[in-house]
Motif scaffolding. Structure first.
Motif, PDB file in Angstrom:
ATOM      1  N   ALA A 108      12.186   9.384   4.913  1.00  0.00           N
ATOM      2  CA  ALA A 108      12.381   8.174   4.819  1.00  0.00           C
ATOM      3  C   ALA A 108      12.280   8.121   3.319  1.00  0.00           C
ATOM      4  CB  ALA A 108      11.324   7.831   5.636  1.00  0.00           C
ATOM      5  N   TYR A 109      11.463   8.467   2.616  1.00  0.00           N
ATOM      6  CA  TYR A 109      10.565   8.361   1.292  1.00  0.00           C
ATOM      7  C   TYR A 109       9.750   9.021   1.083  1.00  0.00           C
ATOM      8  CZ  TYR A 109       7.070   5.710   3.987  1.00  0.00           C
ATOM      9  OH  TYR A 109       6.295   4.975   4.967  1.00  0.00           O
ATOM     10  N   ARG A 110      10.123   9.426  -0.282  1.00  0.00           N
ATOM     11  CA  ARG A 110       8.641   9.712  -1.204  1.00  0.00           C
ATOM     12  C   ARG A 110       7.340   9.528  -1.101  1.00  0.00           C
ATOM     13  NH1 ARG A 110      12.891   8.626  -3.906  1.00  0.00           N
ATOM     14  NH2 ARG A 110      14.642  11.100  -4.175  1.00  0.00           N
ATOM     15  N   VAL A 111       6.519  10.196  -1.264  1.00  0.00           N
ATOM     16  CA  VAL A 111       5.506   9.399  -1.430  1.00  0.00           C
ATOM     17  C   VAL A 111       4.848   9.091  -2.888  1.00  0.00           C
ATOM     18  CG1 VAL A 111       3.029  10.880  -1.314  1.00  0.00           C
ATOM     19  CG2 VAL A 111       4.433  11.248   0.592  1.00  0.00           C
ATOM     20  N   SER A 112       4.990   9.665  -3.722  1.00  0.00           N
ATOM     21  CA  SER A 112       4.698   9.468  -4.951  1.00  0.00           C
ATOM     22  C   SER A 112       5.243   7.322  -5.471  1.00  0.00           C
ATOM     23  CB  SER A 112       5.670   9.977  -5.708  1.00  0.00           C
ATOM     24  OG  SER A 112       7.215   9.940  -5.371  1.00  0.00           O
ATOM     25  N   SER A 113       6.249   7.188  -4.021  1.00  0.00           N
ATOM     26  CA  SER A 113       6.792   5.962  -3.771  1.00  0.00           C
ATOM     27  C   SER A 113       6.257   4.651  -3.306  1.00  0.00           C
ATOM     28  CB  SER A 113       8.222   5.745  -3.971  1.00  0.00           C
ATOM     29  OG  SER A 113       9.377   6.689  -3.849  1.00  0.00           O
ATOM     30  N   TYR A 114       5.751   5.774  -2.315  1.00  0.00           N
ATOM     31  CA  TYR A 114       4.327   4.659  -2.028  1.00  0.00           C
ATOM     32  C   TYR A 114       3.062   4.491  -2.471  1.00  0.00           C
ATOM     33  CZ  TYR A 114       0.942   4.265   2.027  1.00  0.00           C
ATOM     34  OH  TYR A 114      -0.029   3.808   2.585  1.00  0.00           O
ATOM     35  N   MET A 115       2.590   5.119  -3.117  1.00  0.00           N
ATOM     36  CA  MET A 115       1.805   5.276  -4.106  1.00  0.00           C
ATOM     37  C   MET A 115       1.843   4.444  -5.534  1.00  0.00           C
ATOM     38  SD  MET A 115      -0.562   6.777  -2.328  1.00  0.00           S
ATOM     39  CE  MET A 115      -1.400   6.928  -3.986  1.00  0.00           C
ATOM     40  N   ILE A 116       3.489   4.104  -5.724  1.00  0.00           N
ATOM     41  CA  ILE A 116       3.420   3.273  -7.015  1.00  0.00           C
ATOM     42  C   ILE A 116       3.597   2.182  -6.169  1.00  0.00           C
ATOM     43  CG2 ILE A 116       5.498   3.227  -8.539  1.00  0.00           C
ATOM     44  CD1 ILE A 116       6.246   5.453  -8.821  1.00  0.00           C
ATOM     45  N   ALA A 117       4.307   1.660  -5.031  1.00  0.00           N
ATOM     46  CA  ALA A 117       4.527   0.256  -4.414  1.00  0.00           C
ATOM     47  C   ALA A 117       3.024  -0.291  -4.348  1.00  0.00           C
ATOM     48  CB  ALA A 117       5.324   1.037  -3.218  1.00  0.00           C
ATOM     49  N   ASN A 118       1.984   0.676  -3.970  1.00  0.00           N
ATOM     50  CA  ASN A 118       0.592   0.365  -3.150  1.00  0.00           C
ATOM     51  C   ASN A 118       0.204  -0.214  -4.146  1.00  0.00           C
ATOM     52  OD1 ASN A 118      -2.446   0.941  -3.268  1.00  0.00           O
ATOM     53  ND2 ASN A 118      -1.912   0.453  -0.922  1.00  0.00           N
ATOM     54  N   THR A 119       0.223   0.844  -5.160  1.00  0.00           N
ATOM     55  CA  THR A 119      -0.189   0.620  -6.792  1.00  0.00           C
ATOM     56  C   THR A 119      -0.333  -1.759  -6.892  1.00  0.00           C
ATOM     57  OG1 THR A 119      -0.985   2.297  -7.455  1.00  0.00           O
ATOM     58  CG2 THR A 119      -1.419   0.930  -9.057  1.00  0.00           C
ATOM     59  N   ILE A 120       1.110  -1.391  -7.314  1.00  0.00           N
ATOM     60  CA  ILE A 120       2.389  -2.075  -7.644  1.00  0.00           C
ATOM     61  C   ILE A 120       1.857  -3.546  -6.937  1.00  0.00           C
ATOM     62  CG2 ILE A 120       3.784  -3.583  -7.911  1.00  0.00           C
ATOM     63  CD1 ILE A 120       5.819  -0.908  -8.676  1.00  0.00           C
ATOM     64  N   VAL A 121       1.552  -3.596  -5.575  1.00  0.00           N
ATOM     65  CA  VAL A 121       1.230  -4.807  -4.609  1.00  0.00           C
ATOM     66  C   VAL A 121      -0.037  -5.115  -4.495  1.00  0.00           C
ATOM     67  CG1 VAL A 121       1.358  -5.657  -2.046  1.00  0.00           C
ATOM     68  CG2 VAL A 121       2.851  -4.403  -3.412  1.00  0.00           C
ATOM     69  N   PHE A 122      -0.607  -4.359  -4.990  1.00  0.00           N
ATOM     70  CA  PHE A 122      -2.589  -4.439  -4.714  1.00  0.00           C
ATOM     71  C   PHE A 122      -3.175  -4.977  -5.964  1.00  0.00           C
ATOM     72  CE2 PHE A 122      -2.267  -2.129  -0.418  1.00  0.00           C
ATOM     73  CZ  PHE A 122      -3.597  -3.370  -0.101  1.00  0.00           C
ATOM     74  N   LEU A 123      -2.166  -4.292  -7.349  1.00  0.00           N
ATOM     75  CA  LEU A 123      -3.270  -5.190  -8.157  1.00  0.00           C
ATOM     76  C   LEU A 123      -2.866  -6.459  -8.907  1.00  0.00           C
ATOM     77  CD1 LEU A 123      -0.813  -2.678 -11.131  1.00  0.00           C
ATOM     78  CD2 LEU A 123      -2.868  -2.996 -10.588  1.00  0.00           C
ATOM     79  N   PRO A 124      -2.147  -7.585  -8.612  1.00  0.00           N
ATOM     80  CA  PRO A 124      -1.918  -9.289  -8.322  1.00  0.00           C
ATOM     81  C   PRO A 124      -3.171  -9.597  -7.020  1.00  0.00           C
ATOM     82  CG  PRO A 124      -0.247  -8.764  -7.445  1.00  0.00           C
ATOM     83  CD  PRO A 124      -0.697  -7.122  -7.672  1.00  0.00           C
ATOM     84  N   PHE A 125      -3.410  -8.647  -6.234  1.00  0.00           N
ATOM     85  CA  PHE A 125      -4.018  -9.127  -4.943  1.00  0.00           C
ATOM     86  C   PHE A 125      -5.276  -9.365  -5.693  1.00  0.00           C
ATOM     87  CE2 PHE A 125      -6.432  -7.382  -1.010  1.00  0.00           C
ATOM     88  CZ  PHE A 125      -6.323  -9.106  -0.283  1.00  0.00           C
ATOM     89  N   LEU A 126      -5.624  -8.041  -6.274  1.00  0.00           N
ATOM     90  CA  LEU A 126      -7.398  -7.153  -6.060  1.00  0.00           C
ATOM     91  C   LEU A 126      -7.725  -8.533  -7.524  1.00  0.00           C
ATOM     92  CD1 LEU A 126      -7.161  -3.768  -5.670  1.00  0.00           C
ATOM     93  CD2 LEU A 126      -7.908  -5.858  -4.153  1.00  0.00           C
TER      94      LEU A 126
END
Length: 428
Positions: A236-254
């Protein structure tokens, strides 16, 4: 608590009743369905027109196939407008449909053939789209995956309101709580050196609080990991895409968490009044929670369950705190444990906060001794002495920032490697 079933099945509820009683039973069932918000399935033989007005949906079966599924009005429309037939005055649409059931079956067969033709055409179009998408550059597909996963992560954060509220309250309560404990800490004008110890204790406790506050995200990461294993193993998607998306979203939240903590604690305590020093303090707090988030993400990838993951996180953070240089100076650490001093997540932010606080007052006297007879003042402790006691003879703030960013990236890369191995071993 046991809830009533949402669906009630009734077979011939009006059997053996006269028309008035049967009408009353159907009226009662209709009111129950509306008030209790229940779906009631009723099997009735030859219902009258007055009974039909209480039934919102009709299902007509013939030889195991659905001939009609809808309201009485839609049945009338199908008979009159689509089939071109006229319903006799003495019959209702349901009774008349029993007489023309074969005609309805033929019309239903034609609808099935048309639906199959549309399905074949849509499948053909989907194949065309997939072939076209396969010809697109790999970067466009990766970008689309990242955007979709970013949207999903935002929904997870928004829907997990207990985590969002917990992190917000932790930051606010921690900031105001520490600020109220260390409020307007003294500058050691009168001697004793207490203010230096209090600031160091504040920085050490803040690090412990911020690094341990990310543990509650472990259950969410573990739940996400199960979903990731299924979806990534199916392509469905790559693990690298999952990690990059997780990083992008949690940067402003944190980052918002860092601001909520830094503003009250910094100004209530009365740390370095420079705005640049405050901005750097907030930046370091942000890097602390980012490192902690990466560490928890990495440990969630290697932990089999929540209990093991929680124990592992507490053990690792405890070891990092012990070898941060706050409890045991570097010179006193045994040689076989000295590597822990360099890999501790506590050491670099602690040194950065101390340099940020005392670098601009290196030449100022913090503790002095006054001789009453000679009325002379002797300086016992300067800002430079505080820094030298920690081995900070030069400004290492930005070097430490680079190391903290390295830890943030390092643990995420380790997490990516472990998840890729797990996905490769996951059977679809």
């Amino acid at each position: 608590m046991i809830h009533d079933p949402p669906i009630l099945l009734l077979d011939e509820p009006t059997s053996g009743l006269d028309s008035t009683s049967a009408l009353q039973v159907m009226e009662l069932l209709s009111s129950m369905a509306i008030l209790k918000q229940r779906t009631i399935l009723v099997s009735i033989h030859q219902p009258s027109y007055r009974i039909l007005q209480y039934i919102t949906n009709l299902l007509i079966l013939s030889r195991g196939s659905v001939v009609h599924n809808g309201s009485l009005e839609s049945l009338e429309d199908a008979i009159v407008n689509k089939l071109g037939l006229k319903i006799p005055v003495q019959l209702n649409a349901l009774e008349f449909s029993m007489e023309i059931i074969s005609t309805l079956e033929e019309d239903n067969d034609r609808k099935k053939e048309d639906a199959e033709a549309e399905l074949m055409q849509s499948n053909y179009l989907m194949c065309q789209l997939e072939s076209n998408s396969a010809e697109k550059p790999q970067s466009l597909n990766s970008l689309f995956e990242i955007l979709v996963l970013c949207e999903r992560f935002w929904k997870v954060i928004y829907r997990t309101k207990q985590l969002l509220l917990a992190r917000t309250m932790q930051a606010l309560v921690g900031g105001f709580g520490l600020g109220s404990v260390y409020i307007k800490v003294r500058n050691n004008d009168g001697g004793g050196g207490g203010g230096v110890a209090e600031r160091l204790g504040l920085f050490a406790f803040s690090l412990s609080f911020l690094l341990s506050s990310t543990v509650e995200a472990l259950p969410i990461y573990l739940q996400e990991r199960r979903v990731l294993m299924k979806e990534a193993s199916r392509g469905a998607y790559r693990v690298s895409s999952y990690m990059i998306a997780n990083t992008i979203v949690f940067l402003p939240f944190l980052f918002s968490v860092a601001i909520l903590f830094s503003v009250p604690v910094y100004w209530l305590v009365g740390l370095n009044p420079s705005f640049l020093a405050f901005a750097f303090f907030t930046f370091v707090v942000w890097l602390i929670v980012l490192m902690a988030s990466s560490l928890v993400l990495f440990l969630s990838a290697v932990s089999p369950d929540f209990i093991s993951g929680n124990s592992l996180i507490c053990t690792v953070l405890g070891a990092f705190f012990l070898f941060s240089g706050y409890f045991i100076p570097k010179e006193c650490v045994p040689k076989y444990w000295i590597f822990m001093y360099y890999v501790s997540l506590y050491r670099y932010p602690l040194d950065s906060l101390l340099v940020n606080e005392y670098w601009s007052v290196r030449g100022d006297c913090l503790v002095y001794h006054q001789q009453q007879q000679q009325q002379q003042h002797y300086c016992l402790l300067t800002g430079n002495d505080v820094l030298k006691s920690r081995g900070l003879e030069r400004d290492t703030r930005w070097l430490n920032v680079g190391i903290m960013v390295g830890f943030f990236v390092f643990y995420r890369v380790l997490c990516w490697i472990i998840l890729v191995r797990r996905v490769s071993k996951t059977t679809i």
